[in-house]
Design an enzyme around this catalytic site. Structure first.
Site, PDB file in Angstrom:
ATOM      1  N   HIS A  66      15.653   3.568  -0.885  1.00 31.74           N
ATOM      2  CA  HIS A  66      15.107   3.701  -2.230  1.00 31.74           C
ATOM      3  C   HIS A  66      13.890   4.611  -2.203  1.00 31.74           C
ATOM      4  O   HIS A  66      13.247   4.789  -1.166  1.00 31.74           O
ATOM      5  CB  HIS A  66      14.706   2.336  -2.786  1.00 31.74           C
ATOM      6  CG  HIS A  66      13.688   1.645  -1.945  1.00 31.74           C
ATOM      7  ND1 HIS A  66      14.019   0.950  -0.804  1.00 31.74           N
ATOM      8  CD2 HIS A  66      12.330   1.565  -2.035  1.00 31.74           C
ATOM      9  CE1 HIS A  66      12.936   0.472  -0.244  1.00 31.74           C
ATOM     10  NE2 HIS A  66      11.885   0.823  -0.966  1.00 31.74           N
ATOM     11  N   CYS A  68     -12.595 -23.041   0.331  1.00 30.78           N
ATOM     12  CA  CYS A  68     -12.783 -23.584   1.671  1.00 30.78           C
ATOM     13  C   CYS A  68     -14.241 -23.428   2.089  1.00 30.78           C
ATOM     14  O   CYS A  68     -15.053 -22.867   1.344  1.00 30.78           O
ATOM     15  CB  CYS A  68     -11.865 -22.897   2.683  1.00 30.78           C
ATOM     16  SG  CYS A  68     -12.278 -21.167   3.014  1.00 30.78           S
TER      17      CYS A  68
END
Length: 632
Positions: free
Chosen positions: A67, A170
């Site tokens: 592609h 976190c």
């Protein structure tokens, strides 16, 4: 856009004459030109070949999807070619070739086509129909049938168009925050859900949730190891878990969040089970600590590096009374040691208090942390001061809620800070400082006296803990011990801990390079990123590999890290910056070359163990493991 809009019978070549990859591309480009779908076939072919030279678009299953985007293409087109004999395409035996031609300014529709086509071609029955079809019409019927099936699956999805929102955060805001967000996004997209996840990373909140987002939400998931502001979710029930739970069990969390049906029942319902309440209490305790540590880390890193720079001018160069005195060395020493290091423990305590009681807990907890510094109670004393100051402020504030509103301002700026500071101050002065100071002196004497085998055992233990769960509670326990020793000016444990954090991702990356036949192409590509993550002391780069094969990868990580950590401490290598990886080693370690050697030895051991434990993949497994995303 449907495939049948851009794949017509005229674009199908049932019997490719090609004997090779390039001949197949030539033949299909020629069909594109014949059907007047390109204004410059040579230009488009160059674009396709450029893509092939970057990475082959053979995706396994005897399928290739070449592609490209090019200015010569006016509208998206697909050419399908089949060769029953098969050709060698990018090193793989290939029978089915789909060539996608897209305009240069094509939108994401081009990528969406590739993604959908990849999904179709993973279906063995669909591929078989393409191989046995006798006419172009049968090919079109097979494509229409498969597309119809997929559309039905999407429409039947129970969660389609529902809206998931959430927050991830976190301790360091570097890796787990974004990994958890991506796991939730991907799980939601697979269900056809709309999704928006706010990430509270090191650079502050990104993709911030609005009131409108929360109002429209069908499900809410909060995945965090540090405290986040949940006041905006008042009245709604949400899933509240540690970050790693979202990384590993995103689908399970979304199911639970959807089960609350918050649009029907806007009232937050408390959990009824005692076990769940205990788990929630423990999780909150952990989050308070991690909140304090996350604010403390920049002070530790900056202080350590500045002190290390000051030593580069000479051991006594920062001392005005020394013959080695250098003004710049004095500057770096003062900023790092007298300022940044002096603030470490008060900041830790203050933000533990802030996590517990908000602004009311900041002052008493920070003052308690400063008293821990003065009384030499150290890191652990500061942590306790944070809890005492935070909870004192919280409970005093709650007990005064019934005071008339006209006096509430006085309560928050005078009474609560005054009483809670008195409590934490008295606790530190009369009760905690003396025993904690004695404990710290004992630890310092013990650690500084460790040599040979004893030092090696401690280094192996710390580094092994760091590598065991890569950011989980065991890792965090080892990190907390290292920070406590760092605050006490003992820097050898920090060196062993960083070895334990760097070895797993680097060792795995080496294994994907040396033992290629043990890993899929997807894993090999991820291994390249692990080199960078490991060198930057981001242990989380090892998580995908450990999750995929825990029984082999985790022991290899622990053994390699333990060996590296043992050698490191046996050689008395110290590190005055507990974070930063390869970027701080040259200036923060007392033996940079030996330290890097320790990391490499541990990484090689991890690599060899993985290579020994993991068996070579079969050809079929290698093909199956090829990532569909590689065609992009």
């Amino acid at each position: 856009m449907k495939f049948t809009d851009i794949l017509t019978e005229e674009n199908i070549i049932l019997n490719l004459r090609a004997e090779s990859q390039e001949e197949a591309i030539d033949e299909m480009v020629e069909r594109l030109k014949k059907n007047r779908m390109t204004t410059d076939s040579e230009s488009f072919k160059k674009a396709v070949m450029k893509r092939e030279n970057e990475i082959s678009t053979a995706v396994g299953y005897s399928v290739a999807i070449p592609h490209a985007k090019d200015h010569s293409i006016e509208k998206p087109s697909i050419i399908f070619g089949r060769t029953l004999k098969g050709i060698n395409y990018g090193g793989q035996h290939t029978n089915l070739v789909f060539m996608i031609a897209a305009p240069e300014n094509a939108s994401d529709e081009h990528l969406e086509l590739l993604s959908r086509l990849s999904t179709f071609l993973m279906n063995e029955t669909f591929r078989a129909k393409l191989l046995v079809a006798l006419t172009e019409k049968e090919i079109m019927e097979a494509v229409e049938e498969q597309e119809s099936k997929n559309n039905v699956e999407e429409i039947d999805s129970h969660d389609k168009d529902k809206y998931l929102v959430g927050i991830t955060a976190c301790m360091t805001g570097i890796a787990h925050t974004y990994m958890a967000a991506e796991a939730l996004r991907e799980a939601a997209r697979r269900r056809g859900m709309k999704v928006k996840i706010q990430t509270n990373g090191a650079n502050g909140p990104e993709n911030t949730l609005t009131g409108s987002d929360i109002k429209k939400a069908d499900a809410i998931v909060l995945a965090h190891d540090v405290n986040v502001d949940v006041s905006q979710f008042e009245g709604k029930k949400y899933v509240d878990v540690p970050v790693k739970r979202a990384i590993n069990h995103a689908d399970e969390l979304i199911n639970k969040a959807l089960s609350y049906d918050i649009k029907e029942n806007e009232t937050y319902v408390q959990e009824e089970k005692v076990e769940e309440e205990k788990e929630k209490t423990g999780l909150q305790f952990y989050k308070h600590i991690m909140s304090g540590v996350s604010y403390m880390i920049p002070f530790v890193v900056v202080g350590g590096i500045f002190i290390a720079i000051s030593f580069m001018f000479g051991i006594f160069a920062a001392d005005p009374a020394s013959d080695e005195y250098n003004r710049f060395a004095h500057f770096f020493s003062q900023v790092g040691g007298e300022a940044a290091f002096a603030l470490m423990v008060p900041i830790l305590a203050g933000f533990i208090g802030y996590s517990i009681a908000g602004k009311l807990g900041l002052a008493p907890a920070m003052i308690g942390g400063m008293m821990a510094n003065i009384g030499e109670a150290g890191f652990l004393g500061g942590m306790i001061a944070g809890f005492v100051g935070g909870f004192a402020a919280k409970y005093i504030s709650q007990s005064m809620r019934k005071i008339p509103k006209s006096f509430q301002g006085l309560v928050s700026i005078l009474i609560v800070p005054l009483l809670s500071t008195f409590i934490v101050g008295a606790f530190m002065f009369f009760i905690l400082n003396a025993p904690m100071s004695a404990l710290n002196r004992f630890l310092e004497t013990w650690l500084t006296g460790l040599t040979g085998v004893n030092a090696a055992l401690l280094g192996a233990l710390l580094a092994g803990m760091m590598a065991s769960d890569m950011g989980g509670p065991i890792n965090k326990t080892a990190s907390a011990f290292g920070l406590a020793m760092f605050a006490a000016n003992i820097f050898e444990p920090s060196a062993a801990l960083m070895v334990g954090g760097m070895v797993p991702p680097i060792g795995i990356a080496l294994a994907t390079t040396v033992f290629k036949n043990r890993f899929t192409i997807q894993e090999r590509e991820a291994g390249k990123a692990s080199y960078v993550l490991g060198a930057s002391f981001i242990t989380e780069g090892a998580i995908p590999f450990a999750a995929a094969d825990p029984l082999r990868v985790i022991p290899a990580n622990i053994i390699g890290a333990a060996v590296g950590g043992a050698i490191c401490m046996a050689l008395d290598i110290s590190l005055r910056a507990p974070h930063g990886g390869i970027f701080v080693i040259p200036i923060a370690s007392n033996s940079p070359f030996l330290y890097i050697l320790c990391i490499l030895i541990g990484s090689v051991i991890t690599c060899c163990i993985i290579g020994f434990l993991k068996k070579p993949l079969s050809e079929e497994a290698l093909k199956k493991g090829k990532e569909m995303s590689s065609i992009f």
